[in-house]
Design an enzyme around this catalytic site. Structure first.
Site, PDB file in Angstrom:
ATOM      1  N   SER A  91      27.982  41.368 -17.803  1.00 54.05           N
ATOM      2  CA  SER A  91      27.729  42.016 -16.515  1.00 54.05           C
ATOM      3  C   SER A  91      28.776  43.062 -16.181  1.00 54.05           C
ATOM      4  O   SER A  91      28.692  43.708 -15.142  1.00 54.05           O
ATOM      5  CB  SER A  91      27.696  40.956 -15.409  1.00 54.05           C
ATOM      6  OG  SER A  91      28.991  40.453 -15.159  1.00 54.05           O
ATOM      7  N   THR A 202      28.195  41.073 -11.925  1.00 56.54           N
ATOM      8  CA  THR A 202      29.272  41.921 -11.435  1.00 56.54           C
ATOM      9  C   THR A 202      30.410  40.973 -11.138  1.00 56.54           C
ATOM     10  O   THR A 202      30.190  39.783 -10.997  1.00 56.54           O
ATOM     11  CB  THR A 202      28.820  42.604 -10.120  1.00 56.54           C
ATOM     12  OG1 THR A 202      27.810  43.571 -10.412  1.00 56.54           O
ATOM     13  CG2 THR A 202      29.936  43.291  -9.376  1.00 56.54           C
ATOM     14  N   THR A 220      31.582  46.502 -12.460  1.00 57.07           N
ATOM     15  CA  THR A 220      30.268  46.090 -12.980  1.00 57.07           C
ATOM     16  C   THR A 220      29.744  47.051 -14.038  1.00 57.07           C
ATOM     17  O   THR A 220      30.154  48.220 -14.088  1.00 57.07           O
ATOM     18  CB  THR A 220      29.243  46.053 -11.824  1.00 57.07           C
ATOM     19  OG1 THR A 220      28.024  45.482 -12.280  1.00 57.07           O
ATOM     20  CG2 THR A 220      28.950  47.442 -11.286  1.00 57.07           C
ATOM     21  N   ARG A 230      22.278  56.322 -12.880  1.00 54.97           N
ATOM     22  CA  ARG A 230      22.120  55.483 -11.685  1.00 54.97           C
ATOM     23  C   ARG A 230      23.498  54.957 -11.248  1.00 54.97           C
ATOM     24  O   ARG A 230      24.275  54.442 -12.044  1.00 54.97           O
ATOM     25  CB  ARG A 230      21.188  54.311 -11.974  1.00 54.97           C
ATOM     26  CG  ARG A 230      20.973  53.342 -10.809  1.00 54.97           C
ATOM     27  CD  ARG A 230      21.890  52.138 -10.875  1.00 54.97           C
ATOM     28  NE  ARG A 230      21.551  51.119  -9.880  1.00 54.97           N
ATOM     29  CZ  ARG A 230      22.279  50.029  -9.665  1.00 54.97           C
ATOM     30  NH1 ARG A 230      23.365  49.806 -10.369  1.00 54.97           N
ATOM     31  NH2 ARG A 230      21.924  49.153  -8.761  1.00 54.97           N
ATOM     32  N   VAL A 231      23.791  55.097  -9.965  1.00 57.47           N
ATOM     33  CA  VAL A 231      25.019  54.554  -9.392  1.00 57.47           C
ATOM     34  C   VAL A 231      24.620  53.406  -8.478  1.00 57.47           C
ATOM     35  O   VAL A 231      23.713  53.553  -7.656  1.00 57.47           O
ATOM     36  CB  VAL A 231      25.782  55.639  -8.607  1.00 57.47           C
ATOM     37  CG1 VAL A 231      26.941  55.036  -7.840  1.00 57.47           C
ATOM     38  CG2 VAL A 231      26.274  56.725  -9.555  1.00 57.47           C
ATOM     39  N   ASP A 233      25.990  49.935  -5.941  1.00 56.82           N
ATOM     40  CA  ASP A 233      26.835  49.764  -4.760  1.00 56.82           C
ATOM     41  C   ASP A 233      28.307  49.591  -5.123  1.00 56.82           C
ATOM     42  O   ASP A 233      29.196  49.925  -4.333  1.00 56.82           O
ATOM     43  CB  ASP A 233      26.374  48.537  -3.971  1.00 56.82           C
ATOM     44  CG  ASP A 233      26.416  47.271  -4.817  1.00 56.82           C
ATOM     45  OD1 ASP A 233      25.975  47.322  -5.989  1.00 56.82           O
ATOM     46  OD2 ASP A 233      26.892  46.234  -4.328  1.00 56.82           O
ATOM     47  N   THR A 253      27.800  41.002  -4.865  1.00 56.07           N
ATOM     48  CA  THR A 253      27.126  41.151  -6.149  1.00 56.07           C
ATOM     49  C   THR A 253      25.628  40.997  -5.899  1.00 56.07           C
ATOM     50  O   THR A 253      25.222  40.395  -4.908  1.00 56.07           O
ATOM     51  CB  THR A 253      27.592  40.097  -7.168  1.00 56.07           C
ATOM     52  OG1 THR A 253      27.294  38.795  -6.659  1.00 56.07           O
ATOM     53  CG2 THR A 253      29.082  40.181  -7.437  1.00 56.07           C
ATOM     54  N   GLY A 254      24.823  41.508  -6.816  1.00 55.86           N
ATOM     55  CA  GLY A 254      23.381  41.434  -6.629  1.00 55.86           C
ATOM     56  C   GLY A 254      22.783  42.822  -6.519  1.00 55.86           C
ATOM     57  O   GLY A 254      23.432  43.816  -6.869  1.00 55.86           O
TER      58      GLY A 254
HETATM   59  N1  ASP Z   1      25.545  45.178  -7.559  1.00 54.64           N
HETATM   60  C1  ASP Z   1      25.424  45.604  -8.929  1.00 54.64           C
HETATM   61  C2  ASP Z   1      24.657  46.882  -8.981  1.00 54.64           C
HETATM   62  O1  ASP Z   1      23.645  46.995  -8.297  1.00 54.64           O
HETATM   63  C3  ASP Z   1      24.753  44.632  -9.810  1.00 54.64           C
HETATM   64  C4  ASP Z   1      25.134  43.211  -9.644  1.00 54.64           C
HETATM   65  O2  ASP Z   1      25.962  42.874  -8.835  1.00 54.64           O
HETATM   66  O3  ASP Z   1      24.590  42.368 -10.339  1.00 54.64           O
HETATM   67  O4  ASP Z   1      25.015  47.750  -9.739  1.00 54.64           O
END
Ligand code: ASP
Length: 365
Positions: A91, A202, A220, A230-231, A233, A253-254
């Site tokens: 990740s 992440t 991440t 792609r960027v 958060d 995260t997410g």
């Molecule tokens: N938040 C991260 C993103 O969207 C991905 C993740 O946390 O799993 O890039």
């Protein structure tokens, strides 16, 4: 700024190396899940909180703060360096899952509460520790965010070493995903509401010392198979992480797209500023994320088809975490040692809508 560029290179490399060596044996590491709700625990400082994959990292950061009197941001970054340099964590950093073209593009940002500074990098390639590059942006430039080729050029100028980040395991996962593609599909062409199966993951870390100074970092490889460029958060201040030394810190995260639309780490810190406990602040933010979710990503009950996890620490040393769906946990290190704690949640996971899988036997794990 007290370090010269040369000093920085030595310090950064040494910190990363130490993190890797000592991470597995962090003092007080406890391999059990604390089922008591975080909100019941009394405020105590220092404390370090992270996403669940940061269990070695919180132990390392806590040790650095308590035994070496390390700065909270240096400690948090040393903590996340363990995952960035671990090829088995897909990740983040080395071994992170690549974008749609098989290229690993990394995002990271950090914030230093005591000096009110921040830095970030987005879509950076070939550098395993973007968290340290984010800190270098903060320390050595007049900017907050560098992206793509410019971010990599800056990192190389600062002495970071270029390396291939795509491990064979991640390459195989990408090949399995690619084998499912139909070249004629457009990005939102699907019969079911969501059939694009992304892998998230992440590491976020929040470190608070005995004096109440707080710092935050998030790093991440972003959503797997993302469009090149792609960027998410994670590199955005106020989205992937945020701290205010008067209040505390928060990170996430997410699904980054949901977090970016709500400036959600900033919002969580603002909730704490209004007097909410960290766990309550995280839940309140998740409610906003749900309220701001577009219809195509909601099930018939109005619940999201994705998850987001939030982590927060208040200046007085309380901590908390919450997810949209139950079953998540997070990592904490304080005077009681390093351990996993269950996160609060909005909805039971059993009620989470199932993401339909494409009819392809080669679907990546
Ligand atoms: N938040 C991260 C993103 O969207 C991905 C993740 O946390 O799993 O890039």
């Amino acid at each position: 700024m007290t370090l010269s560029r040369r000093d920085f290179l030595g310090a950064g490399a040494a910190a990363a190396a130490t993190a890797v060596v000592s991470g597995k044996a962090g003092a007080g590491l406890v391999e059990v899940v604390d089922r008591s709700l975080a909100r019941k625990s009394a405020a105590s400082r220092p404390v370090v909180v992270a996403s669940a994959n940061g269990i070695r990292g919180v132990a390392r950061a806590y040790d650095m703060i308590t035994r070496e009197n390390a700065d909270t941001l240096d400690a948090a970054i040393a903590g996340v360096n363990i995952q960035e340099l671990d090829p088995e964590d897909q990740s983040v950093g080395l071994g992170g899952l690549p974008n749609a073209e098989g290229v690993v593009q990394l995002d990271a940002s950090c914030m230093h509460g005591p000096t009110k500074r921040a830095g970030g990098v987005a879509c950076i390639e070939d550098i395993a520790t973007p968290s340290l590059v984010a800190k270098a942006v903060m320390d050595y430039t007049d900017h907050v965010l560098l992206v793509g080729a410019g971010a990599k050029k800056f990192a190389l100028q600062m002495g970071f070493k270029e390396q291939n980040l795509l491990t064979e395991e991640s390459r195989q996962d990408w090949l399995r995903w690619r084998a499912c593609l139909n070249g004629n599909d457009a990005w939102l062409d699907h019969t079911d509401p969501v059939v694009i199966k992304f892998h998230t993951g992440t590491i976020n870390m929040i470190a608070l010392n005995a004096a109440g100074d707080v710092s935050t970092v998030t790093t991440t490889s972003g959503l797997s198979w993302k469009l090149p460029g792609r960027v998410g958060d994670s590199p955005l201040i106020g989205a992937g992480q945020y701290c205010d030394n008067l209040v505390g810190g928060a990170g996430t995260t997410g699904r980054g797209e949901a977090v970016m639309k709500t400036c959600a780490s900033f919002l969580t810190v603002e909730h704490m500023r209004q007097g909410m406990a960290p766990e309550q602040a995280c839940l309140k933010t998740l409610e906003r994320i749900v309220a701001m979710t577009e219809a195509r990503l909601l099930d018939e009950r109005g619940r999201p088809r994705f998850d987001v996890d939030f982590y927060a620490v208040s200046k007085d040393g309380r901590f908390g975490s919450a997810s949209i769906y139950s079953g998540s946990r997070f990592a904490v290190a304080d005077a009681s040692g390093a351990r996993h704690v269950e996160s609060a949640y909005l909805y039971p996971r059993a009620e989470r809508p199932r993401t339909p899988r494409p009819a392809c036997v080669n679907q990546a794990r």
